[in-house]
Design a protein around this motif. Structure first.
Motif, mmCIF file in Angstrom:
data_model
loop_
_atom_site.group_PDB
_atom_site.id
_atom_site.type_symbol
_atom_site.label_atom_id
_atom_site.label_comp_id
_atom_site.label_asym_id
_atom_site.label_seq_id
_atom_site.Cartn_x
_atom_site.Cartn_y
_atom_site.Cartn_z
ATOM 1 N N ALA A 428 0.846 -1.189 0.000
ATOM 2 C CA ALA A 428 0.000 0.000 0.000
ATOM 3 C C ALA A 428 0.884 1.243 0.000
ATOM 4 O O ALA A 428 1.932 1.257 0.660
ATOM 5 C CB ALA A 428 -0.922 0.009 1.215
ATOM 6 N N GLN A 429 0.455 2.239 -0.734
ATOM 7 C CA GLN A 429 1.155 3.517 -0.790
ATOM 8 C C GLN A 429 0.133 4.641 -0.806
ATOM 9 O O GLN A 429 -0.962 4.496 -1.371
ATOM 10 C CB GLN A 429 2.018 3.634 -2.055
ATOM 11 C CG GLN A 429 3.199 2.721 -2.119
ATOM 12 C CD GLN A 429 3.973 2.889 -3.420
ATOM 13 O OE1 GLN A 429 3.481 3.496 -4.374
ATOM 14 N NE2 GLN A 429 5.181 2.366 -3.460
ATOM 15 N N ALA A 430 0.503 5.757 -0.221
ATOM 16 C CA ALA A 430 -0.277 6.978 -0.331
ATOM 17 C C ALA A 430 0.700 8.141 -0.276
ATOM 18 O O ALA A 430 1.565 8.175 0.607
ATOM 19 C CB ALA A 430 -1.295 7.092 0.796
ATOM 20 N N PHE A 431 0.593 9.038 -1.230
ATOM 21 C CA PHE A 431 1.514 10.175 -1.230
ATOM 22 C C PHE A 431 0.865 11.378 -1.891
ATOM 23 O O PHE A 431 -0.106 11.257 -2.652
ATOM 24 C CB PHE A 431 2.835 9.823 -1.921
ATOM 25 C CG PHE A 431 2.722 9.392 -3.350
ATOM 26 C CD1 PHE A 431 2.867 10.301 -4.386
ATOM 27 C CD2 PHE A 431 2.493 8.054 -3.676
ATOM 28 C CE1 PHE A 431 2.776 9.902 -5.706
ATOM 29 C CE2 PHE A 431 2.404 7.641 -4.988
ATOM 30 C CZ PHE A 431 2.546 8.571 -6.012
ATOM 31 N N VAL A 432 1.417 12.537 -1.579
ATOM 32 C CA VAL A 432 0.901 13.796 -2.101
ATOM 33 C C VAL A 432 2.063 14.574 -2.716
ATOM 34 O O VAL A 432 3.165 14.597 -2.171
ATOM 35 C CB VAL A 432 0.194 14.619 -1.003
ATOM 36 C CG1 VAL A 432 1.166 14.978 0.124
ATOM 37 C CG2 VAL A 432 -0.430 15.874 -1.579
ATOM 38 N N ASN A 433 1.822 15.136 -3.897
ATOM 39 C CA ASN A 433 2.752 16.058 -4.548
ATOM 40 C C ASN A 433 2.138 17.450 -4.509
ATOM 41 O O ASN A 433 0.949 17.621 -4.806
ATOM 42 C CB ASN A 433 3.003 15.672 -6.011
ATOM 43 C CG ASN A 433 3.709 14.342 -6.146
ATOM 44 O OD1 ASN A 433 3.084 13.319 -6.380
ATOM 45 N ND2 ASN A 433 5.022 14.341 -6.006
ATOM 46 N N GLY A 434 2.934 18.450 -4.138
ATOM 47 C CA GLY A 434 2.396 19.802 -4.060
ATOM 48 C C GLY A 434 3.423 20.870 -4.361
ATOM 49 O O GLY A 434 4.635 20.627 -4.288
ATOM 50 N N LYS A 435 2.932 22.044 -4.713
ATOM 51 C CA LYS A 435 3.792 23.194 -5.010
ATOM 52 C C LYS A 435 3.251 24.421 -4.299
ATOM 53 O O LYS A 435 2.042 24.645 -4.262
ATOM 54 C CB LYS A 435 3.844 23.465 -6.512
ATOM 55 C CG LYS A 435 4.427 22.350 -7.355
ATOM 56 C CD LYS A 435 4.406 22.724 -8.832
ATOM 57 C CE LYS A 435 4.943 21.603 -9.714
ATOM 58 N NZ LYS A 435 4.907 21.977 -11.158
ATOM 59 N N PHE A 436 4.161 25.224 -3.728
ATOM 60 C CA PHE A 436 3.792 26.527 -3.187
ATOM 61 C C PHE A 436 5.052 27.380 -3.110
ATOM 62 O O PHE A 436 6.167 26.878 -3.316
ATOM 63 C CB PHE A 436 3.131 26.393 -1.809
ATOM 64 C CG PHE A 436 4.043 25.862 -0.735
ATOM 65 C CD1 PHE A 436 4.802 26.714 0.060
ATOM 66 C CD2 PHE A 436 4.132 24.492 -0.506
ATOM 67 C CE1 PHE A 436 5.644 26.222 1.052
ATOM 68 C CE2 PHE A 436 4.956 23.992 0.486
ATOM 69 C CZ PHE A 436 5.715 24.865 1.262
ATOM 70 N N THR A 437 4.882 28.661 -2.837
ATOM 71 C CA THR A 437 6.021 29.577 -2.762
ATOM 72 C C THR A 437 6.025 30.295 -1.420
ATOM 73 O O THR A 437 4.971 30.555 -0.830
ATOM 74 C CB THR A 437 5.981 30.623 -3.889
ATOM 75 O OG1 THR A 437 4.761 31.361 -3.796
ATOM 76 C CG2 THR A 437 6.077 29.955 -5.253
ATOM 77 N N THR A 438 7.235 30.570 -0.946
ATOM 78 C CA THR A 438 7.434 31.422 0.227
ATOM 79 C C THR A 438 8.424 32.502 -0.180
ATOM 80 O O THR A 438 9.617 32.239 -0.308
ATOM 81 C CB THR A 438 7.979 30.620 1.419
ATOM 82 O OG1 THR A 438 9.174 29.945 1.021
ATOM 83 C CG2 THR A 438 6.966 29.597 1.886
ATOM 84 N N GLY A 439 7.911 33.684 -0.440
ATOM 85 C CA GLY A 439 8.769 34.749 -0.935
ATOM 86 C C GLY A 439 9.306 34.419 -2.306
ATOM 87 O O GLY A 439 8.539 34.118 -3.230
ATOM 88 N N ALA A 440 10.616 34.408 -2.456
ATOM 89 C CA ALA A 440 11.251 34.119 -3.742
ATOM 90 C C ALA A 440 11.587 32.648 -3.915
ATOM 91 O O ALA A 440 12.188 32.256 -4.920
ATOM 92 C CB ALA A 440 12.524 34.950 -3.888
ATOM 93 N N VAL A 441 11.195 31.810 -2.960
ATOM 94 C CA VAL A 441 11.542 30.383 -2.995
ATOM 95 C C VAL A 441 10.308 29.562 -3.351
ATOM 96 O O VAL A 441 9.250 29.701 -2.725
ATOM 97 C CB VAL A 441 12.098 29.914 -1.640
ATOM 98 C CG1 VAL A 441 12.467 28.426 -1.712
ATOM 99 C CG2 VAL A 441 13.311 30.742 -1.232
ATOM 100 N N ALA A 442 10.437 28.712 -4.365
ATOM 101 C CA ALA A 442 9.369 27.784 -4.743
ATOM 102 C C ALA A 442 9.657 26.420 -4.127
ATOM 103 O O ALA A 442 10.815 25.987 -4.058
ATOM 104 C CB ALA A 442 9.275 27.671 -6.261
ATOM 105 N N HIS A 443 8.600 25.758 -3.667
ATOM 106 C CA HIS A 443 8.745 24.465 -2.999
ATOM 107 C C HIS A 443 7.997 23.385 -3.778
ATOM 108 O O HIS A 443 6.842 23.575 -4.173
ATOM 109 C CB HIS A 443 8.174 24.527 -1.584
ATOM 110 C CG HIS A 443 8.832 25.528 -0.698
ATOM 111 N ND1 HIS A 443 9.812 25.214 0.209
ATOM 112 C CD2 HIS A 443 8.647 26.877 -0.590
ATOM 113 C CE1 HIS A 443 10.190 26.295 0.848
ATOM 114 N NE2 HIS A 443 9.494 27.328 0.387
ATOM 115 N N ASN A 444 8.652 22.244 -3.999
ATOM 116 C CA ASN A 444 8.004 21.030 -4.490
ATOM 117 C C ASN A 444 7.976 20.032 -3.340
ATOM 118 O O ASN A 444 9.019 19.559 -2.894
ATOM 119 C CB ASN A 444 8.767 20.432 -5.676
ATOM 120 C CG ASN A 444 8.424 21.089 -6.983
ATOM 121 O OD1 ASN A 444 7.719 22.090 -7.004
ATOM 122 N ND2 ASN A 444 8.943 20.556 -8.079
#
Length: 788
Positions: A428-444
């Motif tokens: 079994a697997q469960a995972f989430v992929n997401g993107k957001f930014t904090t100031g000038a930094v983008a997060h994956n």
């Protein structure tokens, strides 16, 4: 052709002619009306592999590399063209067909070229270079920007090389990968100093003896991930793993049928169907069916298989889907181990067709069931949730054959043992992929959990000598045994209730989180990750429970839009079950990898190069006890370091290339016995160099192609031996080639392997004698293909 006809009976040719005559009748229908056109992306690039259909009819086409398509056999009238993409709203356009002139249209989809590649990341492009990993690896960053060496073997490359299954030359397409001797039904691949784990669709399905090697008919691509990969592995060797990505529905109505005839009574047929089961395009299907009869260059041996792999996908909406996949593989073969030859003097001291098998021996039967249930939901363009469940059930009823002893004159006292087994895996697997930014930094962001429950039970307890009328001599083999002389084993008791059955089990739970931080307009990417893994293992009566946190740090920097450099530190954790001959339990393997490399795309991304250097340190490594091969011993520490280089893609128009080289140095760095320190790690090869070149001829010869390739290995050590003595294996060189012709719906491929007719083998010393497994002499495969 005379050679080909002499090797094939008349019945397969009758079936073959009937098969292609039927498809010819379908393909030659011509209608008065034609629609032709081009599909482009929102940034003006050709949109390839897009499904174009006529609404309310069965007429359809797939766009080519330039985005062009043609639909024939239309009566005059007004039609609605539908462009369909999995997970995206369909596009419609009206067009008038007058019956005299071709109607021409230009269509545009609301996706950029990069987005379109992501839509078809599983299907991929034709050719040898793929830009993205599959969704089953959970990563959304392009391969060129990942801080890790990941190599992808495309379906097109496997087809060009005439590959049937994972036991064949898949390893040749990636630097540093070698195939060791095997038990005929499962794959053992080594890389960076140790065996790499087999994954399927992102799940670690490794067992001690399995799983059953996948047939290529069900495979979309093979992804090799080098080094530890905390984002994927709840537990696994720090050398890496390979991931089999199975075929899924694409939303395009298309199909392919192949028939292959080859040396040693090889007959094979495969069909791949892809399409829609509902008028609204929400219910999709994919069906792959394969049947194979395959002999051997050694007499009395065979490996007959068939498989069926249906897949259903329901698209609730462009954002939500559910996929159900099932695969059944059935294999019947001669007893396991008959591929080996045993002799007292040295490797290769008998002919390559020598066998220890006898005619009429009991066959071994393997039945392999696997199923996946995958749910995907895209909350918005930035966040996606995926969960998948898998169940594997493997059943084996058979025997194995080995040498009980070998005398100096070549007399071999053969022994046959029962080998019935069952292997069950729940995942079994469960995972989430997401993107957001904090100031000038983008997060994956990637976060999720893995669970695996594996159980293997086997009966090795019954073993009897194989006695014929005469003592069997490997230098003068006489095969005159009758069926009543073969051992008979007691199977009256169910496998799970047999007192001598051996049991292995493992339960693993892993929780992980990874943040890929993007700085300076994505020119710098910093990966920070951690994983907690807990495992409970039991093998042959010895059990252990272990838990560990493993960190991961990676850095990737884009020097320009085509070039990136990267560095990586990652750790691995591998619980080990069992005990040595002194009844001492084994402690887990811990290891870490330090790696750096350069990646570059050339000529607008048509081909790619990767160069990496690394060092892996492993503690508590298990190897076979040279004093008693029924047991293992635990070394203190090994170090593996090396340099790897890979080139793949279209280096010139029509010229596709795969070229790789690896230097690997793996040795024992710490041990309780000082005399072992400095010795080579078993099963490693110091130099591996492979190449495959495919050229499609231009002009009037368009449609014809030629391919050639080689495999070259030097400094090979055997599976068991690590002392660098004469027991090491000699250099290996194999040269293969192919010619092909493809036009419209039809294709023909002729592959010739081992063109130089070399005596090729792998093996090991075993007590006071040697064993080895030979490859076939020069041989061919002729494949006829029809696509629609």
């Amino acid at each position: 052709m005379k050679i080909i006809f002499s090797m094939v009976s008349i019945k397969p040719w009758i079936l073959l002619i009937t098969f292609f005559t039927a498809f010819s009748a379908m393909a030659n229908e011509e209608g008065p009306g034609v629609i032709k056109g081009q599909v482009t992306t929102s940034d003006g690039k050709p949109a390839e592999m897009v499904s174009v259909s006529i609404k309310g009819t069965s007429h359809s086409a797939i766009t080519d590399d330039n985005g062009h398509f043609v639909i024939k056999n239309l009566k005059p009238g007004t039609y609605t063209i539908e462009l369909s993409l999995v997970g995206h709203e369909s596009i419609f356009q009206s067009v008038v067909v007058d019956g005299e002139h071709a109607a021409e249209v230009k269509l545009q989809i609301n996706l950029a070229e990069k987005q379109l590649q992501e839509v078809f990341v599983v299907a991929g492009k034709t050719g040898y270079k793929l830009n993205n990993v599959s969704s089953s690896l959970r990563l959304t960053t392009p391969i060129n920007k990942l801080p890790q060496n990941i190599q992808v073997v495309s379906r097109q490359l496997l087809a060009d090389q005439g590959t049937f299954d994972m036991l064949e030359g898949v390893s040749r397409n990636v630097s540093g990968v070698s195939k060791l001797e095997h038990w005929d039904m499962y794959v053992r691949l080594n890389m960076r100093g140790s065996r790499i784990a087999p994954f399927r669709n992102g799940m670690n399905v490794e067992s001690t003896w399995g799983p059953l090697a996948e047939d290529i008919s069900m495979v979309e691509r093979v992804e090799f991930v080098k080094g530890p990969a905390g984002f994927m592995m709840a537990n696994g060797e720090p050398s890496g793993f390979y991931n089999i990505v199975t075929k899924k529905p694409t939303g395009q109505t298309k199909g392919e049928a192949n028939v292959t005839l080859g040396s040693y009574d090889t007959y094979r047929a495969a069909v791949d169907l892809d399409g829609k089961l509902s008028g609204d395009g929400k219910l999709l299907y994919r069906l792959n069916v394969m049947g194979q009869l395959k002999g051997s260059h050694r007499p009395f041996e065979f490996s007959n298989r068939y498989s069926i792999a249906p897949v259903l996908k329901y698209q609730f909406s462009p954002k939500t889907s559910l996929t159900l996949e099932y695969t059944y593989q059935n294999m019947r073969s001669t007893p396991i181990g008959t591929a080996y030859v045993f002799a007292p003097n040295k490797y290769g001291s008998t002919g390559r067709n020598t066998t220890i098998a006898e005619p009429g021996m009991e066959r071994s039967v393997f039945r392999d069931h696997s199923s996946f249930l995958i749910f995907e939901h895209q909350f918005n363009p930035d966040w996606k949730f995926t969960t998948q469940l898998a169940y594997f059930n493997y059943d084996q009823v058979g025997t194995s054959m080995w040498a009980d002893s070998v005398k100096a004159n070549g007399d071999v006292y053969r022994n046959m043992g029962i080998w019935d087994a069952k292997n069950e895996g729940k995942y079994a697997q469960a995972f989430v992929n997401g993107k957001f930014t904090t100031g000038a930094v983008a997060h994956n962001i990637l976060a999720g959990l893995d669970y695996g429950d594996k159980n293997y039970i086997a009966d090795f307890s019954q073993s009897l000598p194989v006695n014929g009328k005469n003592i069997f001599n490997i230098y003068n083999p006489v095969h005159n045994m009758t069926p009543d002389e073969f051992p008979v084993f007691d199977r009256s008791i169910r496998l799970k209730d047999r007192p001598g059955a051996s049991r292995l089990s493992q339960k693993v739970l892993g929780v992980y989180v990874q943040d890929e931080l993007h700085f300076w307009d994505d020119r710098i990417r910093l990966t920070l990750a951690g994983r907690f893994t807990t495992s409970k293992d039991e093998e042959y009566g010895a059990g252990v429970s272990e838990s560990k946190v493993t960190p991961r740090v990676g850095l990737s920097v884009s020097v320009d839009k085509n070039t990136s450099v990267y560095a990586l530190y990652d750790e691995a954790f591998v619980p080990q079950t069992g005990k040595d001959k002194h009844d001492k339990k084994f402690t887990p393997v811990t290891g870490h990898n330090i790696e750096a490399g350069v990646k570059r795309d050339w000529f607008n991304g048509k081909w790619n190069s990767t160069v990496s250097v690394y060092q892996i340190t492993k503690n508590n490594v298990l190897v076979t006890d040279p004093e008693d091969t029924k047991f293992s011993i635990q070394l203190g520490q090994t170090k593996t370091r090396g340099v790897e280089a890979d080139i793949r893609g279209e280096v010139a128009k029509g010229l596709n290339l795969v070229l790789n080289y690896a230097f690997t140095e793996s040795f024992i760095s710490k041990d309780t016995d000082p005399k072992n320190v400095g010795n080579a790690t078993p099963g490693t090869t110091k130099h591996i160099n492979n190449g495959w070149l495919s050229y499609q001829l231009p002009g009037k010869l368009k449609g014809f192609g030629v391919s050639t390739g080689y495999q070259w290995q030097m400094g090979r050590s055997s599976w068991f031996v690590f002392d660098g003595s004469e027991a090491s294996l000699p250099a290996y060189f194999r040269f293969d080639g192919a010619v092909s012709w493809h036009k419209g719906h039809y294709g023909v491929n002729l592959n010739v392997n081992n063109i130089l007719d070399k005596y090729l083998y792998s093996g090991s010393p075993y007590g006071n004698y040697f064993y080895w497994q030979t490859e076939a002499s020069r041989n061919f495969r002729l494949t006829l293909q029809y696509r629609w």
